[in-house]
Design a protein around this motif. Structure first.
Motif, PDB file in Angstrom:
ATOM      1  N   ASN A 182      89.572 -51.900 -82.629  1.00  0.00           N
ATOM      2  CA  ASN A 182      88.566 -51.121 -81.901  1.00  0.00           C
ATOM      3  C   ASN A 182      87.221 -51.157 -82.597  1.00  0.00           C
ATOM      4  O   ASN A 182      86.171 -51.302 -81.961  1.00  0.00           O
ATOM      5  N   ALA A 183      87.236 -50.992 -83.925  1.00  0.00           N
ATOM      6  CA  ALA A 183      85.985 -50.938 -84.679  1.00  0.00           C
ATOM      7  C   ALA A 183      85.210 -52.251 -84.556  1.00  0.00           C
ATOM      8  O   ALA A 183      84.002 -52.253 -84.286  1.00  0.00           O
ATOM      9  N   VAL A 184      85.896 -53.379 -84.756  1.00  0.00           N
ATOM     10  CA  VAL A 184      85.224 -54.675 -84.702  1.00  0.00           C
ATOM     11  C   VAL A 184      84.818 -55.019 -83.269  1.00  0.00           C
ATOM     12  O   VAL A 184      83.733 -55.572 -83.033  1.00  0.00           O
ATOM     13  N   GLU A 185      85.648 -54.675 -82.304  1.00  0.00           N
ATOM     14  CA  GLU A 185      85.304 -54.947 -80.910  1.00  0.00           C
ATOM     15  C   GLU A 185      84.038 -54.202 -80.502  1.00  0.00           C
ATOM     16  O   GLU A 185      83.159 -54.752 -79.828  1.00  0.00           O
ATOM     17  N   ASN A 186      83.920 -52.932 -80.906  1.00  0.00           N
ATOM     18  CA  ASN A 186      82.716 -52.160 -80.603  1.00  0.00           C
ATOM     19  C   ASN A 186      81.485 -52.779 -81.249  1.00  0.00           C
ATOM     20  O   ASN A 186      80.412 -52.846 -80.648  1.00  0.00           O
ATOM     21  N   ALA A 187      81.638 -53.236 -82.497  1.00  0.00           N
ATOM     22  CA  ALA A 187      80.511 -53.839 -83.200  1.00  0.00           C
ATOM     23  C   ALA A 187      80.089 -55.148 -82.532  1.00  0.00           C
ATOM     24  O   ALA A 187      78.890 -55.413 -82.350  1.00  0.00           O
ATOM     25  N   VAL A 188      81.050 -55.975 -82.168  1.00  0.00           N
ATOM     26  CA  VAL A 188      80.748 -57.246 -81.508  1.00  0.00           C
ATOM     27  C   VAL A 188      80.052 -57.012 -80.171  1.00  0.00           C
ATOM     28  O   VAL A 188      79.074 -57.692 -79.826  1.00  0.00           O
ATOM     29  N   THR A 189      80.536 -56.042 -79.411  1.00  0.00           N
ATOM     30  CA  THR A 189      79.909 -55.714 -78.126  1.00  0.00           C
ATOM     31  C   THR A 189      78.474 -55.249 -78.314  1.00  0.00           C
ATOM     32  O   THR A 189      77.589 -55.585 -77.519  1.00  0.00           O
ATOM     33  N   ALA A 190      78.233 -54.486 -79.383  1.00  0.00           N
ATOM     34  CA  ALA A 190      76.896 -53.937 -79.620  1.00  0.00           C
ATOM     35  C   ALA A 190      75.882 -55.017 -79.959  1.00  0.00           C
ATOM     36  O   ALA A 190      74.716 -54.929 -79.558  1.00  0.00           O
ATOM     37  N   VAL A 191      76.277 -56.054 -80.702  1.00  0.00           N
ATOM     38  CA  VAL A 191      75.314 -57.069 -81.153  1.00  0.00           C
ATOM     39  C   VAL A 191      75.230 -58.273 -80.221  1.00  0.00           C
ATOM     40  O   VAL A 191      74.332 -59.105 -80.378  1.00  0.00           O
ATOM     41  N   SER A 192      76.130 -58.384 -79.266  1.00  0.00           N
ATOM     42  CA  SER A 192      76.192 -59.598 -78.441  1.00  0.00           C
ATOM     43  C   SER A 192      74.898 -59.870 -77.686  1.00  0.00           C
ATOM     44  O   SER A 192      74.490 -61.017 -77.526  1.00  0.00           O
ATOM     45  N   GLY A 193      74.227 -58.828 -77.215  1.00  0.00           N
ATOM     46  CA  GLY A 193      73.021 -59.022 -76.423  1.00  0.00           C
ATOM     47  C   GLY A 193      71.734 -58.980 -77.223  1.00  0.00           C
ATOM     48  O   GLY A 193      70.646 -58.991 -76.618  1.00  0.00           O
ATOM     49  N   LEU A 194      71.809 -58.936 -78.547  1.00  0.00           N
ATOM     50  CA  LEU A 194      70.614 -58.821 -79.387  1.00  0.00           C
ATOM     51  C   LEU A 194      70.045 -60.192 -79.727  1.00  0.00           C
ATOM     52  O   LEU A 194      70.691 -61.229 -79.533  1.00  0.00           O
ATOM     53  N   GLU A 195      68.804 -60.168 -80.249  1.00  0.00           N
ATOM     54  CA  GLU A 195      68.222 -61.413 -80.725  1.00  0.00           C
ATOM     55  C   GLU A 195      69.015 -61.925 -81.919  1.00  0.00           C
ATOM     56  O   GLU A 195      69.700 -61.174 -82.598  1.00  0.00           O
ATOM     57  N   GLU A 196      68.877 -63.217 -82.200  1.00  0.00           N
ATOM     58  CA  GLU A 196      69.769 -63.866 -83.157  1.00  0.00           C
ATOM     59  C   GLU A 196      69.709 -63.249 -84.552  1.00  0.00           C
ATOM     60  O   GLU A 196      70.732 -63.133 -85.222  1.00  0.00           O
ATOM     61  N   GLU A 197      68.519 -62.831 -85.002  1.00  0.00           N
ATOM     62  CA  GLU A 197      68.414 -62.286 -86.365  1.00  0.00           C
ATOM     63  C   GLU A 197      69.119 -60.946 -86.531  1.00  0.00           C
ATOM     64  O   GLU A 197      69.379 -60.504 -87.651  1.00  0.00           O
ATOM     65  N   LYS A 198      69.430 -60.287 -85.410  1.00  0.00           N
ATOM     66  CA  LYS A 198      70.129 -59.004 -85.488  1.00  0.00           C
ATOM     67  C   LYS A 198      71.602 -59.109 -85.096  1.00  0.00           C
ATOM     68  O   LYS A 198      72.294 -58.095 -85.028  1.00  0.00           O
ATOM     69  N   LYS A 199      72.064 -60.322 -84.856  1.00  0.00           N
ATOM     70  CA  LYS A 199      73.488 -60.514 -84.580  1.00  0.00           C
ATOM     71  C   LYS A 199      74.242 -60.571 -85.907  1.00  0.00           C
ATOM     72  O   LYS A 199      74.721 -61.627 -86.339  1.00  0.00           O
ATOM     73  N   VAL A 200      74.337 -59.414 -86.520  1.00  0.00           N
ATOM     74  CA  VAL A 200      74.930 -59.320 -87.858  1.00  0.00           C
ATOM     75  C   VAL A 200      75.946 -58.187 -87.880  1.00  0.00           C
ATOM     76  O   VAL A 200      75.652 -57.069 -87.439  1.00  0.00           O
ATOM     77  N   ILE A 201      77.128 -58.476 -88.392  1.00  0.00           N
ATOM     78  CA  ILE A 201      78.175 -57.465 -88.593  1.00  0.00           C
ATOM     79  C   ILE A 201      78.699 -57.621 -90.013  1.00  0.00           C
ATOM     80  O   ILE A 201      79.008 -58.739 -90.444  1.00  0.00           O
TER      81      ILE A 201
END
Length: 368
Positions: A268-287
């Motif tokens: 759940n934790a990683v899925e939420n994080a992945v969903t949150a960054v998926s639509g961001l610009e590339e420099e903020k696609k960080v987990i």
């Protein structure tokens, strides 16, 4: 006369509950709950005003009306502040099924009516102020009992939902673990075959095939199979979508938690994080996932960027638009089940999920 007076209160209460059933989509239990709370608040405000008027005579009618309204507003605010504000989800869909509530409600309200009728019959006179206070206390106790019944039912439903979710997660974990084991085995066989094909095909083609195999077999090794399985599919998604995923987690310390619960927690934790960054610009696609073990405690921090705003309720994100919220309550229940604590911190566009676990001596030894 006592029966007639008591009958008046019963009729008023029944009429209130009946109107709720007719006007709202609710059952008799929910209507009984709302009628008890409303009737008790009105009763408290009226009796406290009468107690005030008994002490101070010759009070104008306007002041009596304002006093009654003020006490009612204070009582409503107190109920909202100490109960509804903290458990809003419990009041969105009131779920009370036990007939015990009706029995307790009847006993509390009839006790209130009985006290009033007894004082009225004996003509207490100056003692009526004590009757007003005692009657108000009984009505207040009725409110407390009703809220506790609802709170306990809500917690029982949450626990039942968690158990059902964990049962489903157990099946998912076993299935995904089997699939990953098969993929790893196939990738291992393919590597042997690629080595046997050296010199038979071009080096570039061989390298490309090897890179493809490495992608599908790439895994983060935390020392805990359940956590590794929970992250596996998300890691592949991150690789294919240019999401930088880093994990510095020693999962051996969490061996005291059953595999399916760890799978649900980190899944759940990683899925939420992945969903949150998926639509961001590339420099903020960080987990990033980090852990620190110190003083018999383990702190796990999952950090990611997000876009938009997050509505917090009871210390947890409730909005689903930002990629967080789904399953977060169940995550906290799992953490607290083992004496831990979970907290959420939001700083501008940075989301941080912290989980604190107390480590037993056995867990500490296993981690070392």
């Amino acid at each position: 006369m006592m029966l007639a007076g008591g009958g008046k209160f019963v009729i008023q209460y029944a009429a209130c509950a009946g109107c709720m059933i007719l006007c709202f989509d609710c059952g008799i239990m929910a209507a009984s709950f709302c009628a008890t709370i409303g009737y008790s608040v009105q009763h408290i405000s009226q009796r406290m005003t009468q107690a005030f008027m008994s002490i101070f005579s010759d009070v104008p009618y306007v002041l009596r009306f304002v006093s009654n309204l003020t006490v009612c507003a204070v009582a409503c605010f107190a109920i909202w502040y100490f109960s509804i504000r903290r458990q809003k989800s419990a009041y969105v869909n009131i779920r009370i099924e036990s007939p015990v509530q009706l029995i307790i409600t009847a006993v509390m309200l009839l006790s209130t009516v009985f006290i009033e009728m007894q004082f009225f019959i004996i003509g207490a006179g100056e003692l009526m102020v004590f009757e007003y206070l005692l009657s108000s206390i009984c009505a207040f106790m009725a409110i407390i009992v009703e809220i506790n019944i609802l709170s306990n039912k809500h917690m029982a439903d949450d626990f039942k939902m968690l158990q059902q979710m964990l049962s489903e997660e157990r099946e998912k974990y076993l299935q995904e673990k089997t699939n990953i084991d098969m993929i790893n085995l196939k990738c291992h066989d393919i590597r042997h075959q690629l080595r046997a094909m050296e010199g038979k095909i071009s080096a570039d083609a061989l390298r490309e095939l090897g890179d493809t195999v490495d992608i599908y077999s790439s895994q983060i090794k935390t020392g805990n199979d359940a956590i590794d399985v929970a992250m596996a599919k998300h890691i592949l998604y991150c690789l294919n979508n240019k999401i930088r995923f880093t994990c510095l987690l020693d999962g051996t310390y969490l061996s005291f938690i059953p595999d399916h619960e760890l799978y649900a927690l980190f899944g759940n934790a990683v899925e939420n994080a992945v969903t949150a960054v998926s639509g961001l610009e590339e420099e903020k696609k960080v987990i990033s996932i980090t852990s620190i073990v110190k003083g018999g405690f383990m702190n796990i921090c999952i950090t990611n960027y997000f876009d938009g705003s997050i509505m917090m309720r009871d210390g947890l994100p409730m909005s689903e638009n930002d990629g967080h919220g789904f399953g977060v309550r169940s995550m906290r229940m799992i953490v607290e089940k083992y004496g831990g604590r979970m907290s959420v911190t939001v700083k501008e566009d940075l989301f941080m999920l912290n989980m604190f676990f107390p480590l037993s001596s056995a867990a500490a030894i296993a981690g070392n």
